[in-house]
Design a protein around this motif. Structure first.
Motif, mmCIF file in Angstrom:
data_model
loop_
_atom_site.group_PDB
_atom_site.id
_atom_site.type_symbol
_atom_site.label_atom_id
_atom_site.label_comp_id
_atom_site.label_asym_id
_atom_site.label_seq_id
_atom_site.Cartn_x
_atom_site.Cartn_y
_atom_site.Cartn_z
ATOM 1 N N THR A 33 0.864 -0.966 0.099
ATOM 2 C CA THR A 33 -0.131 0.013 0.021
ATOM 3 C C THR A 33 1.034 1.327 -0.036
ATOM 4 O OG1 THR A 33 -1.586 -1.187 1.324
ATOM 5 C CG2 THR A 33 -1.718 1.204 1.320
ATOM 6 N N GLY A 34 2.103 1.323 0.604
ATOM 7 C CA GLY A 34 2.794 2.367 0.736
ATOM 8 C C GLY A 34 3.366 2.648 -0.343
ATOM 9 N N LEU A 35 3.813 1.590 -1.146
ATOM 10 C CA LEU A 35 4.502 1.669 -2.442
ATOM 11 C C LEU A 35 3.322 2.075 -3.513
ATOM 12 C CD1 LEU A 35 6.758 -1.415 -2.592
ATOM 13 C CD2 LEU A 35 7.520 0.988 -2.317
ATOM 14 N N ALA A 36 2.399 1.815 -3.362
ATOM 15 C CA ALA A 36 1.061 2.197 -4.469
ATOM 16 C C ALA A 36 1.037 3.583 -4.108
ATOM 17 C CB ALA A 36 -0.251 1.734 -4.111
ATOM 18 N N VAL A 37 1.040 4.337 -2.942
ATOM 19 C CA VAL A 37 1.075 5.739 -2.671
ATOM 20 C C VAL A 37 2.200 6.344 -3.213
ATOM 21 C CG1 VAL A 37 1.009 7.504 -0.977
ATOM 22 C CG2 VAL A 37 -0.455 5.589 -0.755
ATOM 23 N N VAL A 38 3.361 5.849 -3.168
ATOM 24 C CA VAL A 38 4.638 6.565 -3.481
ATOM 25 C C VAL A 38 4.455 6.591 -5.172
ATOM 26 C CG1 VAL A 38 7.021 6.113 -4.118
ATOM 27 C CG2 VAL A 38 6.226 5.831 -1.883
ATOM 28 N N MET A 39 3.885 5.698 -5.870
ATOM 29 C CA MET A 39 3.474 5.603 -7.087
ATOM 30 C C MET A 39 2.583 6.484 -7.444
ATOM 31 S SD MET A 39 5.622 3.656 -8.818
ATOM 32 C CE MET A 39 6.733 4.252 -7.770
ATOM 33 N N VAL A 40 1.634 6.817 -6.982
ATOM 34 C CA VAL A 40 0.613 7.771 -7.077
ATOM 35 C C VAL A 40 1.353 9.217 -7.050
ATOM 36 C CG1 VAL A 40 -1.357 9.100 -6.264
ATOM 37 C CG2 VAL A 40 -1.552 6.575 -6.420
ATOM 38 N N ALA A 93 1.272 -3.225 -7.442
ATOM 39 C CA ALA A 93 1.289 -2.967 -5.828
ATOM 40 C C ALA A 93 0.066 -3.174 -5.301
ATOM 41 C CB ALA A 93 1.946 -1.748 -5.693
ATOM 42 N N ALA A 94 -0.942 -2.648 -5.818
ATOM 43 C CA ALA A 94 -2.206 -2.413 -5.343
ATOM 44 C C ALA A 94 -2.765 -4.010 -5.441
ATOM 45 C CB ALA A 94 -3.348 -1.886 -6.131
ATOM 46 N N LEU A 95 -2.548 -4.622 -6.361
ATOM 47 C CA LEU A 95 -2.801 -6.244 -6.676
ATOM 48 C C LEU A 95 -2.292 -6.983 -5.277
ATOM 49 C CD1 LEU A 95 -4.483 -8.248 -8.153
ATOM 50 C CD2 LEU A 95 -2.390 -8.666 -9.537
ATOM 51 N N VAL A 96 -0.998 -6.823 -5.133
ATOM 52 C CA VAL A 96 -0.243 -7.629 -4.042
ATOM 53 C C VAL A 96 -0.930 -7.001 -2.725
ATOM 54 C CG1 VAL A 96 1.712 -7.727 -2.661
ATOM 55 C CG2 VAL A 96 1.954 -7.689 -5.051
ATOM 56 N N ALA A 97 -1.272 -5.778 -2.452
ATOM 57 C CA ALA A 97 -1.865 -5.452 -1.176
ATOM 58 C C ALA A 97 -3.476 -5.998 -1.244
ATOM 59 C CB ALA A 97 -2.193 -3.727 -1.062
ATOM 60 N N TRP A 98 -4.105 -6.088 -2.312
ATOM 61 C CA TRP A 98 -5.315 -6.673 -2.199
ATOM 62 C C TRP A 98 -5.552 -7.758 -1.773
ATOM 63 C CZ3 TRP A 98 -7.292 -10.467 -5.658
ATOM 64 C CH2 TRP A 98 -8.558 -10.866 -5.229
ATOM 65 N N GLY A 99 -4.330 -8.637 -2.559
ATOM 66 C CA GLY A 99 -4.227 -10.242 -2.344
ATOM 67 C C GLY A 99 -3.838 -10.359 -1.012
#
Length: 116
Positions: free
Chosen positions: A71-78, A103-109
């Motif tokens: 989730t943190g890495l997804a935020v960094v990418m945004v 990253a969102a897929l990993v977080a969701w999974g």
């Protein structure tokens, strides 16, 4: 997928946190918009995220940290995509979008049906 993300963010994090800003500018023109300390902070955040994708799950110690790292890495990418949008760099935005989705897929999974 976690391993691929960890390798990509790990390499990027090491590069941004260890190389001088002037050397990075040749490969990453966006660094001119940020201070050297901010670029290093971004690198450390990416490196920590990469470690967070692998170590908690691999060791079995606090595996809830894996989806939090994703989730943190997804935020960094945004935030990276916003920077590239401001600089009018569509190719970089597309790359950020792919990493964001992974990253969102990993977080969701890891939070969801395949959680710890």
């Amino acid at each position: 997928m976690q391993a691929l993300l960890a390798v990509m963010f790990g390499m990027a994090g090491v590069m941004k946190s260890t190389q001088p800003k002037e050397k990075l500018h040749a490969r990453l023109p966006w660094v001119e918009d940020f201070s050297a300390g901010t670029v290093r902070l971004i690198g450390v955040a990416e490196l920590a995220g990469a470690l967070g994708l692998i170590l908690p799950t691999a060791t079995g110690i606090a595996p809830v940290l894996t989806p939090l790292a994703a989730t943190g890495l997804a935020v960094v990418m945004v935030l990276a995509a916003l920077t590239h949008a401001r600089r009018k760099e569509p190719a970089a935005i597309a790359f950020n979008a792919v990493l964001l989705l992974l990253a969102a897929l990993v977080a969701w999974g890891r939070f969801g049906p395949y959680g710890f």
